[in-house]
Design a protein around this motif. Structure first.
Motif, PDB file in Angstrom:
ATOM      1  N   GLY A 172       0.788  -1.184  -0.008  1.00  0.00           N
ATOM      2  CA  GLY A 172       0.108   0.098  -0.200  1.00  0.00           C
ATOM      3  C   GLY A 172       0.951   1.296  -0.162  1.00  0.00           C
ATOM      4  N   PRO A 173       0.157   2.356  -0.213  1.00  0.00           N
ATOM      5  CA  PRO A 173       0.974   3.546  -0.226  1.00  0.00           C
ATOM      6  C   PRO A 173       1.470   4.198   0.808  1.00  0.00           C
ATOM      7  CG  PRO A 173      -1.438   4.168  -0.190  1.00  0.00           C
ATOM      8  CD  PRO A 173      -1.338   2.605  -0.319  1.00  0.00           C
ATOM      9  N   ILE A 174       0.837   3.688   2.293  1.00  0.00           N
ATOM     10  CA  ILE A 174       1.529   4.316   3.552  1.00  0.00           C
ATOM     11  C   ILE A 174       2.799   3.635   3.672  1.00  0.00           C
ATOM     12  CG2 ILE A 174       0.908   4.256   5.840  1.00  0.00           C
ATOM     13  CD1 ILE A 174      -0.791   5.868   4.112  1.00  0.00           C
ATOM     14  N   LYS A 175       3.164   2.152   3.455  1.00  0.00           N
ATOM     15  CA  LYS A 175       4.364   1.875   3.508  1.00  0.00           C
ATOM     16  C   LYS A 175       5.444   2.416   2.538  1.00  0.00           C
ATOM     17  CE  LYS A 175       3.461  -1.309   7.056  1.00  0.00           C
ATOM     18  NZ  LYS A 175       4.058  -1.290   8.410  1.00  0.00           N
ATOM     19  N   ALA A 176       5.108   2.502   1.335  1.00  0.00           N
ATOM     20  CA  ALA A 176       5.889   3.060   0.435  1.00  0.00           C
ATOM     21  C   ALA A 176       6.372   4.348   0.751  1.00  0.00           C
ATOM     22  CB  ALA A 176       5.161   3.069  -0.943  1.00  0.00           C
ATOM     23  N   ILE A 177       5.319   5.278   0.952  1.00  0.00           N
ATOM     24  CA  ILE A 177       5.749   6.618   1.543  1.00  0.00           C
ATOM     25  C   ILE A 177       6.661   6.616   3.006  1.00  0.00           C
ATOM     26  CG2 ILE A 177       5.085   8.823   2.377  1.00  0.00           C
ATOM     27  CD1 ILE A 177       2.572   8.451   0.577  1.00  0.00           C
ATOM     28  N   THR A 178       6.193   5.709   3.743  1.00  0.00           N
ATOM     29  CA  THR A 178       7.055   5.502   5.135  1.00  0.00           C
ATOM     30  C   THR A 178       8.634   5.021   4.621  1.00  0.00           C
ATOM     31  OG1 THR A 178       5.361   4.938   6.126  1.00  0.00           O
ATOM     32  CG2 THR A 178       7.252   4.531   7.112  1.00  0.00           C
ATOM     33  N   TYR A 179       8.886   4.285   3.813  1.00  0.00           N
ATOM     34  CA  TYR A 179      10.031   3.798   3.528  1.00  0.00           C
ATOM     35  C   TYR A 179      10.797   4.736   2.757  1.00  0.00           C
ATOM     36  CZ  TYR A 179      13.742   1.311   0.564  1.00  0.00           C
ATOM     37  OH  TYR A 179      14.799   0.930   0.045  1.00  0.00           O
ATOM     38  N   LEU A 180      10.249   5.705   1.913  1.00  0.00           N
ATOM     39  CA  LEU A 180      10.845   6.757   1.248  1.00  0.00           C
ATOM     40  C   LEU A 180      11.284   7.954   2.233  1.00  0.00           C
ATOM     41  CD1 LEU A 180       8.825   7.340  -1.941  1.00  0.00           C
ATOM     42  CD2 LEU A 180      11.004   6.210  -1.862  1.00  0.00           C
ATOM     43  N   LEU A 181      10.398   8.354   3.116  1.00  0.00           N
ATOM     44  CA  LEU A 181      10.637   9.327   4.196  1.00  0.00           C
ATOM     45  C   LEU A 181      12.017   8.800   5.159  1.00  0.00           C
ATOM     46  CD1 LEU A 181       7.464  10.737   4.594  1.00  0.00           C
ATOM     47  CD2 LEU A 181       9.230  11.673   3.133  1.00  0.00           C
TER      48      LEU A 181
END
Length: 304
Positions: free
Chosen positions: A170-179
């Motif tokens: 999902g997008p939450i995990k992807a954004i958390t990984y990037l940040l």
């Protein structure tokens, strides 16, 4: 009388009709008008006036026309066997170990493998709630791709890992990984690729990590409809007031002082974390035989 009249008519037209030798076949042949063979190679000219009326070709004029005619030169062929052999040799050179095609394919395969490995480890760590124990290894594939190839390969690894997490978790995990890990690994890989000193690398990487942490807090504040950053600053304000009152000071710190304390603590936390990553990754790359591509401090180079 009739025959002479017919000959005079034929003389007037300038030709006469050919008569076949065999009269048996001439009966089956349709009559042909006298004008069909007029002024042709089959005509027999009968008078001087008729000869003068036929067109004449002057040799000088014909020669002049022939001199104006130009024969086009034969151009070079578009394809030869030599070109085919050179192309085959070029393609065989590209497929060697040092060929351009082989190196690009190898870089693409390695970036894909590192992205898949990083995404799988991040998903398993989040699912098993052991993310805090393996958090120092999440930026390693990006840094390794940047050191192994170039900064573009590191960026491709980061994007591929984020895309994989977006599809699987999902997008939450992807954004958390990037940040929290993606931009940090890209910053470290870029600075190490340019052989920047550790002091600059640690400071810049810590700033990137701090900005990512603030973005992470703001994202979750938006998701849960609660201002987490305000709660953190309120707790810091209460802790600072309690410490000052226990020391005998009745002063109450302002919010600007609280924000300064918060930023300083966050930056120190990120600096310690990035410093540990530098030590761990430098030791890892040295064991892999990449020590020559690293700019290590003298005390660390002597220690290893």
């Amino acid at each position: 009388m009739l025959a002479s009249t017919t000959m005079n008519i034929l003389k007037f037209y300038g030709c006469y009709r050919l008569q076949p030798r065999n009269t048996h076949f001439s009966q089956n042949i349709h009559p042909i008008s006298s004008t069909t063979y007029c002024k042709s190679d089959l005509c027999i000219l009968s008078s001087a006036s008729t000869i003068s009326s036929c067109p004449r070709f002057s040799p000088s004029r014909t020669g002049r026309k022939m001199r104006n005619v130009k024969v086009s030169e034969m151009g070079a062929p578009l394809w030869t066997q030599k070109d085919d052999e050179e192309e085959n040799m070029r393609s065989s050179d590209d497929l060697t170990m040092n060929g351009d095609v082989y190196q690009k394919t190898l870089r693409l395969v390695e970036c894909s493998m590192f992205a898949a490995l990083g995404g799988l480890v991040y998903i398993l760590s989040s699912s098993l709630a052991i993310e805090n124990y393996f958090g120092c290894f999440f930026a390693l594939p990006i840094v390794f791709s940047s050191m192994r190839w170039d900064v573009v390969a590191g960026r491709k690894t980061m994007v591929a890992t984020a895309t994989l997490l977006l599809v699987l978790a999902g997008p939450i995990k992807a954004i958390t990984y990037l940040l929290m890990h993606g931009f940090l690994g890209l910053a470290m890989g870029s600075l190490w690729r340019s052989k920047t000193s550790w002091s600059v690398s640690i400071l810049v990487s810590a700033l990137v990590r701090a900005v990512g942490a603030v973005g992470y807090v703001l994202m979750y504040s938006f998701l849960i409809r609660e201002n987490i950053l305000a709660l953190i600053t309120i707790n810091i304000h209460a802790s600072a007031t309690f410490i000052l009152s226990s020391l005998g000071f009745l002063a109450i710190p302002s919010m600007n002082v609280i924000y300064t304390i918060f930023g300083t603590l966050l930056l120190l936390n990120c600096c310690f974390f990035v410093f540990l990553l530098h030590l761990l990754y430098a030791l890892f790359f040295s064991r892999l035989g990449m020590k020559a591509s690293l700019r290590l401090p003298k005390w660390f180079a002597k220690a290893i």
